[in-house]
Design a protein around this motif. Structure first.
Motif: not given
Lengths: 115, 111
Positions: A90, A104, A106-108
């Motif tokens: 991630f 924060q 997060f991406g996938p």
């Protein structure tokens, strides 16, 4: 506004191969992070960049390198992949300089298997 | 070394129930505490962030409290719904330190 994007979504490597995981954010954030998530181990920090032009080691940096290409992009490179690097990776970003003091995003994730 | 623990590891409740998720940490000198939600096969979504000077934060049906002196935080979910089913993670940031995550509580809300 896509937030944090990661490519690829899935990858299978053979032991010894190299690859780069790409991450980009469009929120004008200053700090960016790479984590790995493993069953029973939780999320662990690999590397982070507290501002454009700086990078620092996290908890589990061995076997990885990073590049903060510009304010938007933060890549993670595996020079010689090992089965122990099979994980979900991630990328995350946050607004504050210095890192870790604010929310924060997060991406996938990238699901990596090393055979 | 900061350690974060979440108990229980899994929880199953009927729809409509109010519930509490627990998070404990060993070093009370934290900068902030964050609660995240993670759906299967997806990334993390930030739910609430509590600064060390705060006692609680609220967002909709969610309320997170922080007791630094005892090293504990709770996430209260009111009137749970099947859509709340996910893994909930807490994470703490020490002064000048990194974000340390707990292992998460897997919540299942049954219709």
């Amino acid at each position: 506004n896509a937030g944090v994007t990661q490519t690829p979504k899935f990858q299978v490597l053979k032991t010894g191969q190299s690859m780069t995981l790409q991450c980009a954010q469009d929120m004008n954030h200053n700090s960016m992070y790479w984590y790995r998530q493993d069953p029973g181990m939780g999320l662990r920090l690999i590397y982070y960049s507290a501002s454009e032009g700086t990078t620092d080691k996290g908890e589990v940096p061995n076997g990885y390198n990073v590049s903060r290409l510009n304010k938007r992009e933060f890549s993670l490179r595996l020079e010689s992949a090992a089965p122990s690097q099979t994980s979900v990776y991630f990328c995350a970003s946050s607004e504050a300089l210095g890192g870790f003091t604010d929310t924060q995003y997060f991406g996938p994730g990238t699901r990596l298997t090393v055979l | 070394k900061q350690e974060v623990t979440q108990i229980p590891a899994a929880l199953s409740v009927p729809e409509g129930e109010n519930l509490v998720l627990n998070c404990s940490f060993t070093d009370s000198a934290i900068y902030n505490l964050q609660w995240f939600r993670q759906d299967p096969g997806k990334g993390l979504t930030s739910l609430l962030l509590i600064q060390s000077s705060q006692r609680e934060q609220t967002s909709g049906r969610l309320n997170a409290s922080l007791d630094k002196s005892s090293g504990r935080s709770t996430l209260y979910i009111a009137a749970s719904q099947p859509g709340d089913s996910a893994t909930y993670l807490c994470a703490v940031s020490n002064q000048g330190g990194k974000l340390i995550f707990g292992q998460g509580t897997e919540l299942s809300v049954k219709p």
